[in-house]
Structures are given as C-alpha cells and as structure tokens.
Design a protein around this motif. Structure first.
Motif, PDB file in Angstrom:
ATOM      1  N   VAL A   1       3.300 -16.130  31.292  1.00  0.00           N
ATOM      2  CA  VAL A   1       1.886 -16.396  31.544  1.00  0.00           C
ATOM      3  C   VAL A   1       0.991 -15.366  30.863  1.00  0.00           C
ATOM      4  CG1 VAL A   1       0.139 -16.629  33.350  1.00  0.00           C
ATOM      5  CG2 VAL A   1       2.415 -17.581  33.700  1.00  0.00           C
ATOM      6  N   GLU A   2       1.413 -14.121  30.844  1.00  0.00           N
ATOM      7  CA  GLU A   2       0.588 -13.061  30.260  1.00  0.00           C
ATOM      8  C   GLU A   2       0.402 -13.232  28.750  1.00  0.00           C
ATOM      9  OE1 GLU A   2       4.834 -11.561  30.023  1.00  0.00           O
ATOM     10  OE2 GLU A   2       3.637 -12.664  31.494  1.00  0.00           O
ATOM     11  N   ARG A   3       1.282 -13.970  28.104  1.00  0.00           N
ATOM     12  CA  ARG A   3       1.162 -14.183  26.655  1.00  0.00           C
ATOM     13  C   ARG A   3       0.391 -15.448  26.316  1.00  0.00           C
ATOM     14  NH1 ARG A   3       7.135 -12.868  24.537  1.00  0.00           N
ATOM     15  NH2 ARG A   3       6.504 -14.420  23.023  1.00  0.00           N
ATOM     16  N   GLY A   4       0.300 -16.388  27.242  1.00  0.00           N
ATOM     17  CA  GLY A   4      -0.479 -17.603  27.017  1.00  0.00           C
ATOM     18  C   GLY A   4       0.162 -18.621  26.090  1.00  0.00           C
ATOM     19  N   GLU A   5       1.405 -18.416  25.697  1.00  0.00           N
ATOM     20  CA  GLU A   5       2.095 -19.374  24.826  1.00  0.00           C
ATOM     21  C   GLU A   5       2.676 -20.489  25.691  1.00  0.00           C
ATOM     22  OE1 GLU A   5       3.723 -16.157  21.569  1.00  0.00           O
ATOM     23  OE2 GLU A   5       4.905 -16.549  23.371  1.00  0.00           O
ATOM     24  N   TYR A   6       2.679 -21.708  25.154  1.00  0.00           N
ATOM     25  CA  TYR A   6       3.175 -22.828  25.953  1.00  0.00           C
ATOM     26  C   TYR A   6       3.835 -23.891  25.091  1.00  0.00           C
ATOM     27  CZ  TYR A   6      -1.114 -25.190  24.469  1.00  0.00           C
ATOM     28  OH  TYR A   6      -2.133 -25.742  23.723  1.00  0.00           O
ATOM     29  N   VAL A   7       4.587 -24.747  25.794  1.00  0.00           N
ATOM     30  CA  VAL A   7       5.237 -25.910  25.207  1.00  0.00           C
ATOM     31  C   VAL A   7       4.803 -27.101  26.053  1.00  0.00           C
ATOM     32  CG1 VAL A   7       7.451 -27.044  24.751  1.00  0.00           C
ATOM     33  CG2 VAL A   7       7.235 -24.572  24.448  1.00  0.00           C
ATOM     34  N   ASN A   8       4.343 -28.183  25.418  1.00  0.00           N
ATOM     35  CA  ASN A   8       3.992 -29.396  26.151  1.00  0.00           C
ATOM     36  C   ASN A   8       5.261 -30.024  26.714  1.00  0.00           C
ATOM     37  OD1 ASN A   8       1.296 -29.097  25.483  1.00  0.00           O
ATOM     38  ND2 ASN A   8       1.445 -30.408  23.695  1.00  0.00           N
ATOM     39  N   ILE A   9       5.216 -30.364  28.019  1.00  0.00           N
ATOM     40  CA  ILE A   9       6.413 -30.903  28.671  1.00  0.00           C
ATOM     41  C   ILE A   9       6.145 -32.189  29.451  1.00  0.00           C
ATOM     42  CG2 ILE A   9       7.614 -28.700  28.796  1.00  0.00           C
ATOM     43  CD1 ILE A   9       6.677 -28.525  31.748  1.00  0.00           C
ATOM     44  N   GLY A  10       4.908 -32.639  29.483  1.00  0.00           N
ATOM     45  CA  GLY A  10       4.639 -33.862  30.232  1.00  0.00           C
ATOM     46  C   GLY A  10       3.199 -34.320  30.128  1.00  0.00           C
ATOM     47  N   VAL A  11       2.973 -35.540  30.590  1.00  0.00           N
ATOM     48  CA  VAL A  11       1.639 -36.128  30.664  1.00  0.00           C
ATOM     49  C   VAL A  11       1.532 -36.826  32.015  1.00  0.00           C
ATOM     50  CG1 VAL A  11       0.020 -37.796  29.672  1.00  0.00           C
ATOM     51  CG2 VAL A  11       1.575 -36.546  28.172  1.00  0.00           C
ATOM     52  N   VAL A  12       0.423 -36.602  32.712  1.00  0.00           N
ATOM     53  CA  VAL A  12       0.127 -37.312  33.955  1.00  0.00           C
ATOM     54  C   VAL A  12      -1.123 -38.143  33.703  1.00  0.00           C
ATOM     55  CG1 VAL A  12      -0.426 -37.092  36.404  1.00  0.00           C
ATOM     56  CG2 VAL A  12       1.075 -35.420  35.330  1.00  0.00           C
ATOM     57  N   LEU A  13      -1.053 -39.450  34.013  1.00  0.00           N
ATOM     58  CA  LEU A  13      -2.165 -40.358  33.745  1.00  0.00           C
ATOM     59  C   LEU A  13      -2.546 -41.095  35.022  1.00  0.00           C
ATOM     60  CD1 LEU A  13      -2.771 -42.486  30.667  1.00  0.00           C
ATOM     61  CD2 LEU A  13      -2.886 -43.605  32.886  1.00  0.00           C
TER      62      LEU A  13
END
Length: 126
Positions: free
Chosen positions: A17-29
């Motif tokens: 969290v402290e680095r702010g890097e992420y990977v997309n893992i889902g979509v909620v609609l």
C-alpha cells in the motif's frame, strides 16, 4: 430493451500500500434499473508477486471469492450479501486501505449489463 445507466469499479490488488503500485484483478458492475449486480475477477499471481514477492495471494483469492459471494447473495454471503443490490455495490466499492482496493466509480449505458461486465473485464483484466 432500452439502454440503462450502470456503474462499475475496477478492483485492484495493492500488495504494498505504501508504494501505491497495483494490478487490476476484478470488475464490479451495478445496474439499478435492470436489477443487476455482478463481478468478474482474475488474479494474476505472477504480476502481484512481481510487485511484492511476499504478497498473500491466497488471502487475495479469498477476498475475491467473498466479493463474488456478496454479488450473488444467499446465505453463504454473510450479512452484506443479504442487503439490497445497491447497498451491496456501495459496500463493495467503499474505499479501504487493504490489499484489495476498489478504483473510482465509472458509469456507462447498456441494455445488457452482463455483456457490459464481460466487455469491461476483457479490457481491464486482459
């Protein structure tokens, strides 16, 4: 059937969290007018571990399973899954400082929310 507005949010794995890097893992609609709440998830553990080799991939998978259960509702979904669809969506996309975080809410128009979810998942989760 006429087109109706929908809202969606992309779920992200943020192992550090402290680095702010992420990977997309889902979509909620969510589409209120068509009484639809759904999600599509796909965890790429290699990409997550590239950001943090010690990432709790099993924990992230468990959280994604919980998201799916809340979307579907039913007894195994816990208290959040018993609520109205709109309240479930808001609960799922509420900001958190955990490893699985929702992105901003976006909107669109569709006559088929399940197809819109599939299209979004294809472009976001690749």
């Amino acid at each position: 059937m006429s087109v109706q507005p929908y809202e969606y949010s992309v779920l992200r794995a943020v192992p550090r969290v402290e680095r702010g890097e992420y990977v997309n893992i889902g979509v909620v609609l969510y589409c209120q007018q068509l009484d639809f709440l759904g999600c599509a998830t796909q965890l790429d553990s290699v990409r997550v571990r590239a950001l943090d080799p010690t990432a709790d991939v099993e924990g992230i998978e468990a959280l994604l399973s919980a998201v799916s259960k809340v979307c579907c509702g039913g007894p195994e979904s816990g208290p959040a899954g018993q609520d109205a669809l709109g309240r479930r969506f808001r609960w799922l996309i509420a900001p958190r400082s955990t490893v699985v975080q929702p992105g901003p809410v976006h909107t669109g128009l569709t006559a088929d929310p399940a197809a819109a979810l599939d299209r979004l998942a294809g472009s976001v989760l690749g």
